[in-house]
Design a protein around this motif. Structure first.
Motif, PDB file in Angstrom:
ATOM      1  N   PHE A  90       6.402  -3.013 -23.543  1.00 38.68           N
ATOM      2  CA  PHE A  90       6.923  -1.951 -22.696  1.00 38.68           C
ATOM      3  C   PHE A  90       6.719  -0.573 -23.303  1.00 38.68           C
ATOM      4  CE2 PHE A  90       9.203  -5.858 -21.800  1.00 38.68           C
ATOM      5  CZ  PHE A  90       9.146  -5.923 -20.412  1.00 38.68           C
ATOM      6  N   PHE A  91       6.474   0.404 -22.407  1.00 37.54           N
ATOM      7  CA  PHE A  91       6.217   1.781 -22.813  1.00 37.54           C
ATOM      8  C   PHE A  91       6.935   2.720 -21.845  1.00 37.54           C
ATOM      9  CE2 PHE A  91       2.732  -0.927 -23.938  1.00 37.54           C
ATOM     10  CZ  PHE A  91       2.331  -0.516 -25.204  1.00 37.54           C
ATOM     11  N   GLY A  92       7.485   3.806 -22.374  1.00 39.68           N
ATOM     12  CA  GLY A  92       8.190   4.766 -21.541  1.00 39.68           C
ATOM     13  C   GLY A  92       7.430   6.068 -21.394  1.00 39.68           C
ATOM     14  N   HIS A  93       7.514   6.660 -20.204  1.00 39.22           N
ATOM     15  CA  HIS A  93       6.918   7.975 -19.942  1.00 39.22           C
ATOM     16  C   HIS A  93       7.919   8.841 -19.213  1.00 39.22           C
ATOM     17  CE1 HIS A  93       4.089  11.109 -18.730  1.00 39.22           C
ATOM     18  NE2 HIS A  93       4.607  11.004 -17.504  1.00 39.22           N
ATOM     19  N   GLY A  94       8.237  10.000 -19.795  1.00 42.74           N
ATOM     20  CA  GLY A  94       9.165  10.922 -19.160  1.00 42.74           C
ATOM     21  C   GLY A  94       8.449  11.795 -18.153  1.00 42.74           C
ATOM     22  N   GLY A  95       8.828  11.673 -16.904  1.00 45.63           N
ATOM     23  CA  GLY A  95       8.168  12.445 -15.855  1.00 45.63           C
ATOM     24  C   GLY A  95       8.735  12.081 -14.507  1.00 45.63           C
ATOM     25  N   ASN A  96       7.948  12.287 -13.483  1.00 45.34           N
ATOM     26  CA  ASN A  96       8.392  12.002 -12.126  1.00 45.34           C
ATOM     27  C   ASN A  96       8.203  10.521 -11.821  1.00 45.34           C
ATOM     28  OD1 ASN A  96       9.069  12.006  -9.433  1.00 45.34           O
ATOM     29  ND2 ASN A  96       8.010  13.923  -8.988  1.00 45.34           N
ATOM     30  N   GLY A  97       9.177   9.726 -12.212  1.00 42.51           N
ATOM     31  CA  GLY A  97       9.079   8.281 -12.060  1.00 42.51           C
ATOM     32  C   GLY A  97       8.898   7.843 -10.621  1.00 42.51           C
ATOM     33  N   ALA A 111      -5.274   8.059 -23.075  1.00 41.49           N
ATOM     34  CA  ALA A 111      -4.735   7.833 -24.417  1.00 41.49           C
ATOM     35  C   ALA A 111      -3.274   7.430 -24.285  1.00 41.49           C
ATOM     36  CB  ALA A 111      -4.868   9.081 -25.275  1.00 41.49           C
ATOM     37  N   ILE A 112      -2.998   6.162 -24.515  1.00 44.21           N
ATOM     38  CA  ILE A 112      -1.640   5.636 -24.383  1.00 44.21           C
ATOM     39  C   ILE A 112      -0.658   6.409 -25.266  1.00 44.21           C
ATOM     40  CG2 ILE A 112      -0.161   3.648 -24.915  1.00 44.21           C
ATOM     41  CD1 ILE A 112      -1.578   3.188 -22.377  1.00 44.21           C
ATOM     42  N   ASP A 113      -1.040   6.639 -26.525  1.00 41.69           N
ATOM     43  CA  ASP A 113      -0.133   7.282 -27.474  1.00 41.69           C
ATOM     44  C   ASP A 113       0.247   8.704 -27.060  1.00 41.69           C
ATOM     45  OD1 ASP A 113      -0.249   5.007 -28.947  1.00 41.69           O
ATOM     46  OD2 ASP A 113      -1.628   5.784 -30.464  1.00 41.69           O
ATOM     47  N   SER A 114      -0.602   9.346 -26.274  1.00 41.55           N
ATOM     48  CA  SER A 114      -0.335  10.729 -25.879  1.00 41.55           C
ATOM     49  C   SER A 114       0.639  10.827 -24.714  1.00 41.55           C
ATOM     50  CB  SER A 114      -1.648  11.433 -25.502  1.00 41.55           C
ATOM     51  OG  SER A 114      -2.506  11.522 -26.608  1.00 41.55           O
ATOM     52  N   HIS A 115       0.793   9.768 -23.964  1.00 47.56           N
ATOM     53  CA  HIS A 115       1.605   9.838 -22.753  1.00 47.56           C
ATOM     54  C   HIS A 115       2.782   8.868 -22.724  1.00 47.56           C
ATOM     55  CE1 HIS A 115      -2.535  11.162 -21.511  1.00 47.56           C
ATOM     56  NE2 HIS A 115      -1.825  12.188 -21.113  1.00 47.56           N
ATOM     57  N   PHE A 116       2.771   7.895 -23.638  1.00 51.34           N
ATOM     58  CA  PHE A 116       3.804   6.865 -23.596  1.00 51.34           C
ATOM     59  C   PHE A 116       4.437   6.656 -24.966  1.00 51.34           C
ATOM     60  CE2 PHE A 116       0.938   5.911 -20.109  1.00 51.34           C
ATOM     61  CZ  PHE A 116       1.801   5.608 -19.063  1.00 51.34           C
ATOM     62  N   VAL A 117       5.690   6.250 -24.944  1.00 51.34           N
ATOM     63  CA  VAL A 117       6.427   5.894 -26.157  1.00 51.34           C
ATOM     64  C   VAL A 117       6.666   4.381 -26.134  1.00 51.34           C
ATOM     65  CG1 VAL A 117       8.579   6.157 -27.441  1.00 51.34           C
ATOM     66  CG2 VAL A 117       7.573   8.134 -26.269  1.00 51.34           C
ATOM     67  N   PRO A 118       6.216   3.645 -27.158  1.00 48.51           N
ATOM     68  CA  PRO A 118       6.508   2.200 -27.204  1.00 48.51           C
ATOM     69  C   PRO A 118       8.014   1.981 -27.245  1.00 48.51           C
ATOM     70  CG  PRO A 118       4.839   2.800 -28.822  1.00 48.51           C
ATOM     71  CD  PRO A 118       5.408   4.083 -28.315  1.00 48.51           C
ATOM     72  N   LEU A 119       8.498   1.018 -26.480  1.00 49.18           N
ATOM     73  CA  LEU A 119       9.932   0.772 -26.391  1.00 49.18           C
ATOM     74  C   LEU A 119      10.320  -0.515 -27.122  1.00 49.18           C
ATOM     75  CD1 LEU A 119      10.608   1.686 -22.642  1.00 49.18           C
ATOM     76  CD2 LEU A 119      10.933   3.128 -24.669  1.00 49.18           C
ATOM     77  N   GLN A 120      11.141  -0.374 -28.140  1.00 49.81           N
ATOM     78  CA  GLN A 120      11.768  -1.536 -28.762  1.00 49.81           C
ATOM     79  C   GLN A 120      12.961  -1.926 -27.897  1.00 49.81           C
ATOM     80  OE1 GLN A 120      10.410  -3.027 -31.448  1.00 49.81           O
ATOM     81  NE2 GLN A 120       8.808  -1.451 -31.370  1.00 49.81           N
ATOM     82  N   ILE A 121      13.147  -3.212 -27.690  1.00 47.68           N
ATOM     83  CA  ILE A 121      14.187  -3.650 -26.759  1.00 47.68           C
ATOM     84  C   ILE A 121      15.496  -3.857 -27.505  1.00 47.68           C
ATOM     85  CG2 ILE A 121      14.760  -5.269 -24.931  1.00 47.68           C
ATOM     86  CD1 ILE A 121      12.236  -3.480 -24.541  1.00 47.68           C
ATOM     87  N   ASN A 122      16.223  -2.766 -27.639  1.00 45.25           N
ATOM     88  CA  ASN A 122      17.562  -2.792 -28.219  1.00 45.25           C
ATOM     89  C   ASN A 122      18.304  -1.548 -27.732  1.00 45.25           C
ATOM     90  OD1 ASN A 122      16.971  -0.540 -30.141  1.00 45.25           O
ATOM     91  ND2 ASN A 122      15.649  -2.065 -31.109  1.00 45.25           N
ATOM     92  N   ASP A 123      19.612  -1.556 -27.870  1.00 47.49           N
ATOM     93  CA  ASP A 123      20.422  -0.442 -27.364  1.00 47.49           C
ATOM     94  C   ASP A 123      20.071   0.888 -28.019  1.00 47.49           C
ATOM     95  OD1 ASP A 123      21.804  -1.937 -25.517  1.00 47.49           O
ATOM     96  OD2 ASP A 123      23.560  -2.271 -26.791  1.00 47.49           O
TER      97      ASP A 123
END
Length: 306
Positions: A90-97, A111-123
């Motif tokens: 999973f990857f997160g992108h802040g924008g107009n979802g 470029a994935i790294d430029s637009h997305f943040v890898p998401l670790q699944i924890n609180d």
């Protein structure tokens, strides 16, 4: 589980032996090597590699994930159901979802790294959804990539009206978290498994497309080797960075065969007349350059004289 991989090293070595380059900084190739006979040999090697995948038994991939508890009960339940699929990263992108769910994700470069943040699944990690680090975005789109497939995900357009030339279909997005509403909105178009799409040409891993050395300044020859080495590198990254299953291996074969069609179209242009015309053009340009530079004494340039 069964893991499928391909002998990309066999293909890479075969290509280098069949089409040796001359020179390092500005590599060239003998056009005589681009014969139909050599093309048939190269196609035979490609087909042998993709028709005979290496199948090994490996343990199921089980990532470390925690139950999510920091949202309201409905959102926690939805997210925990989504994140329970161990086949997905999973990857997160802040924008107009919402706009992404309704249309597609667009960006200026692939470029994935430029637009997305890898998401670790924890609180602790997912608390970012409530306070996104980039521009405090209120809608956070969540993309999911399957570890069992390695399809190109980026489409490219040369539309002069578009600044964002690249896009990813919304079927790769599970949904988005809306900070203003305090809830997660699922994407009805999301797919956990994907078919190879010939319209998509860019991969999630930049190295597939970057750093490919091509000989000659002849456009068709450069494109020929770019596609040829892209096949080899896609097979390599698909076999080493992913856990391809039977479906993923089938999609890999489809994309290789699609690229092979493009190579065939280029090969059909490589006639003796085609290269003769190019050589005449090069010679004419060289002659004009000499005429414009003027005559030199004894065939030497001014720099040769003390």
């Amino acid at each position: 589980m069964k893991r499928y991989s391909f002998d990309s090293e066999k293909l890479r070595t075969f290509i280098e032996d069949l089409y040796p380059f001359e020179g390092i900084l500005n590599p060239t190739i003998d056009f005589n090597l681009l014969s139909n006979d050599n093309f048939e040999l190269m196609c035979k090697c490609i087909m042998d590699v993709i028709e005979n995948p290496i199948i090994t038994e490996v343990d199921d991939f089980v990532p470390y994930r925690q139950q999510i508890t920091i949202f309201d009960d409905e959102t926690n339940k939805t997210l925990n159901e989504i994140f329970s699929n161990n086949d997905l990263m999973f990857f997160g992108h802040g924008g107009n979802g919402k706009a992404i769910m309704d249309t597609e994700f667009r960006c200026r470069y692939s470029a994935i790294d430029s637009h997305f943040v890898p998401l670790q699944i924890n609180d602790e990690t997912l608390a970012m959804l409530k306070d996104w680090p980039h521009k405090s975005a209120s809608q956070i789109a969540i993309m999911a990539l399957n570890i069992h497939e390695f399809n190109p995900i980026y489409k490219y357009t040369d539309d002069p009206q578009r600044i964002d030339k690249f896009s990813i279909d919304n079927e790769y997005f599970v949904g988005y978290y809306d900070n203003n509403l305090g809830k997660f909105i699922s994407n009805p178009n999301f797919k956990a498994n994907h078919e190879y799409n010939p319209e998509a040409t860019g991969y999630e891993i930049d190295n597939v497309d970057m750093g490919i050395v091509t000989p000659s300044d002849l456009t068709e020859v450069r494109e020929y080797f770019r596609l040829l080495y892209k096949i080899s590198r896609a097979l390599y990254f698909g076999s080493t960075s992913k856990y391809l299953d039977e479906h993923g291996a089938l999609q890999m074969k489809k994309q290789v065969l699609n690229t092979l069609k493009k190579l065939t179209e280029l090969q059909n242009q490589f006639t003796p007349e085609f290269f003769d015309e190019y050589n005449k053009k090069v010679e004419e340009e060289r002659r004009k350059a000499e005429e414009e530079s003027g005559p030199t004494l004894g065939g030497q340039s001014d720099d040769d004289w003390i």
